[in-house]
Design an enzyme around this catalytic site. Structure first.
Site, short mmCIF file in Angstrom:
data_model
loop_
_atom_site.label_atom_id
_atom_site.label_comp_id
_atom_site.label_asym_id
_atom_site.label_seq_id
_atom_site.Cartn_x
_atom_site.Cartn_y
_atom_site.Cartn_z
N GLU A 162 34.92 56.77 38.60
CA GLU A 162 35.91 56.87 38.66
C GLU A 162 36.58 58.08 38.74
O GLU A 162 38.18 57.15 38.51
CB GLU A 162 36.59 55.70 37.83
CG GLU A 162 35.54 54.18 37.71
CD GLU A 162 35.79 52.89 36.88
OE1 GLU A 162 37.37 51.98 36.85
OE2 GLU A 162 35.43 52.88 36.02
N LYS A 186 30.75 45.56 28.51
CA LYS A 186 30.98 43.99 28.75
C LYS A 186 30.27 43.43 28.12
O LYS A 186 30.57 42.37 27.63
CB LYS A 186 30.28 43.50 30.06
CG LYS A 186 31.10 44.93 31.29
CD LYS A 186 30.70 44.55 33.02
CE LYS A 186 31.98 45.50 33.57
NZ LYS A 186 31.97 46.91 34.31
N VAL A 219 24.37 41.10 38.54
CA VAL A 219 23.32 42.28 37.86
C VAL A 219 24.90 43.44 37.49
O VAL A 219 25.15 44.33 39.01
CB VAL A 219 22.57 42.63 37.78
CG1 VAL A 219 21.42 43.96 37.38
CG2 VAL A 219 21.54 41.45 38.60
N SER A 255 35.52 49.51 38.56
CA SER A 255 35.35 49.24 39.82
C SER A 255 34.52 48.77 40.65
O SER A 255 34.45 49.27 41.86
CB SER A 255 35.72 50.97 40.19
OG SER A 255 36.99 51.39 39.56
N SER A 256 33.95 47.79 39.86
CA SER A 256 32.65 46.74 40.83
C SER A 256 31.55 48.11 41.05
O SER A 256 30.74 47.57 41.99
CB SER A 256 33.70 46.50 41.80
OG SER A 256 34.23 45.99 41.16
N ASN A 297 36.93 37.06 32.55
CA ASN A 297 35.16 37.71 33.81
C ASN A 297 35.99 39.59 32.48
O ASN A 297 34.37 39.93 32.22
CB ASN A 297 36.29 38.34 34.90
CG ASN A 297 34.72 38.77 35.42
OD1 ASN A 297 33.66 38.84 34.82
ND2 ASN A 297 35.12 39.71 36.85
N GLU A 298 36.94 39.72 31.98
CA GLU A 298 36.34 40.78 31.40
C GLU A 298 37.87 40.99 31.45
O GLU A 298 39.29 41.19 32.24
CB GLU A 298 35.81 42.13 32.32
CG GLU A 298 37.06 42.69 34.28
CD GLU A 298 36.35 43.70 34.71
OE1 GLU A 298 34.84 43.98 34.12
OE2 GLU A 298 36.69 44.16 35.66
N ASN A 323 40.90 44.61 31.27
CA ASN A 323 41.23 46.32 31.76
C ASN A 323 41.84 47.05 30.80
O ASN A 323 42.75 46.85 30.90
CB ASN A 323 41.10 46.28 33.33
CG ASN A 323 40.31 46.17 33.67
OD1 ASN A 323 39.08 46.77 35.13
ND2 ASN A 323 40.46 44.33 34.27
N SER A 383 46.13 52.37 38.65
CA SER A 383 47.87 52.17 38.88
C SER A 383 48.48 51.54 37.76
O SER A 383 50.04 51.10 37.45
CB SER A 383 48.42 51.38 40.29
OG SER A 383 47.67 51.71 40.92
#
Length: 389
Positions: A14, A141, A187, A194-195, A326-327, A329, A334
């Site tokens: 990232e 996660k 998965v 950032s996927s 979901n998560e 961050n 930004s």
């Protein structure tokens, strides 16, 4: 005037996202209150400083004329961090600059995961954002979901395994996933953002392919039951302890099964709603009851891992409007400034508040006692192997 070291880049996939966040922080920080010292960590892990690091075009051209490679040291007297030229020696080091506070703008591995936060804790210097615990739990996660499950917060069903499990017996891993979760599933590498490395599997072949990708990015892999036809709703939290507020909610638009890296940072680079091809809707088109529920869950997700500063919590809604976390961050790209503008908090004010929180929590930390006189040395016979301390 306090000197703020803004640290960005990093040894992480990232890296580029972090550079953009670092640029935004340096451009929008209140220059009447703070003097910025840029610290850029290259992809190979070198630490650099210099004025050319504050110009974004230099990263496109890879043109840095005045940069110096640096190392850090701690002052035991005033708890500042000193910047020295790399290789200047242990004694008589040349001082390039000193910092009063650090603003990590690092995303992902080796920056958002508690590693660099631990360095600043040892140096006893104020730093912006989540602490070691919140950063590490928020990044992993699996641990994050374990904590949220213990707080009875809503999450999708999941299971996880090590890369070594996959190498030794992939058939066993597949069978356990199919038995517990079925299809479809997502998965994911456990420690990444950032996927990157995330894929959806609808059958066994897709599952094998998704795992083969994920194991390249982490030794721990998490598999989650997919929410069909989901809507994503995001909400940020700002503060520390119980003094926290929530931002507006947003809904990213124009994605289908996975909000990809490009969706997040390229298509979604312009905030707000367009008349066609919109990228994010702020505020999200949800009713008042659902908004209140999401804001309440966002606060619980933030405080349950002892986070501070600001963080963005991402939610999934199923077709019946059931909400799942979901998560979290702990360092949004930004710094999530676009979520706060509708509440009258500009990016400059957001940065200011984050620095204020860092200073206050550092003062709180230093109220703790770190010395306990037990006279243990005089009560212990050194050299006796069977002696118990």
């Amino acid at each position: 005037m306090k000197k703020v070291g803004v640290i960005f880049g990093g040894y992480s996939v990232e890296h580029e996202v972090s550079v953009i966040t670092g640029m935004q922080v340096m451009e929008n920080i209140d220059k009447s209150k703070y003097e910025v010292v840029p610290i850029y960590i290259t992809k190979s892990g070198k630490w650099l400083t210099g004025s050319s690091l504050m110009e974004f075009k230099n990263y496109k051209d890879n043109n840095f004329k005045d940069v110096k490679q640096i190392m850090l040291s701690q002052s035991l007297n005033d708890h500042n961090i000193y910047l020295h030229p790399e290789g200047s020696g242990l004694f008589g080091k040349k001082i390039l600059d000193k910092l009063d506070i650090v603003f990590p703008a690092l995303h992902g591995t080796n920056g958002e995961d508690g590693t660099i936060q631990g360095l600043f804790e040892l140096m006893n210097i104020p730093y912006v954002g989540g602490g070691v615990l919140a950063s590490s739990v928020g990044m992993d996660k699996i641990l994050m979901k374990d904590v949220y499950k213990s707080y009875s917060l809503p999450i999708v069903d999941y299971m996880w395994f090590y890369r070594s499990n996959w190498s030794k017996d992939r058939e066993d891993v597949i069978n356990k996933i199919e038995e517990k979760l079925g299809y479809p599933v997502f998965v994911k590498p456990a420690n990444l953002g950032s996927s990157v490395g995330i894929n959806k599997a609808k059958d066994r072949d897709g599952l094998i392919s998704a795992i083969e990708i994920a194991v390249h990015y982490d030794r721990k892999i998490i598999v989650e039951k997919a929410v069909e036809s989901p809507r994503e709703i995001n909400c940020a939290v700002l503060g520390y302890d119980n003094e926290v507020i929530t931002s507006l909610c947003e809904e990213p638009m124009g994605w289908t099964e996975i909000l990809s890296f490009e969706d997040k940072y390229i298509k979604g680079n312009n905030k707000g709603v367009k008349s066609s091809g919109e990228t994010r809707r702020i505020p999200a088109d949800i009713d008042e009851t659902l908004r209140i529920k999401i804001e309440d869950l966002a606060i619980k997700a933030f405080t349950s891992i002892d986070c501070k500063g600001t963080a963005r919590i991402d939610f999934l809604l199923d077709k019946d409007n059931n909400v799942y976390i979901n998560e979290i961050n702990t360092l949004p790209g930004s710094i999530g400034f676009y979520l706060w503008e509708g509440k009258g908090i500009s990016i400059g004010k957001l940065i200011d508040k984050m620095i204020d929180i860092a200073i206050e929590t550092h003062k709180e930390k230093n109220k703790n006692m770190y010395s306990y006189e037990a006279n243990l040395f005089n009560r212990t016979q050194y050299g006796v192997k069977t002696r118990k301390v």
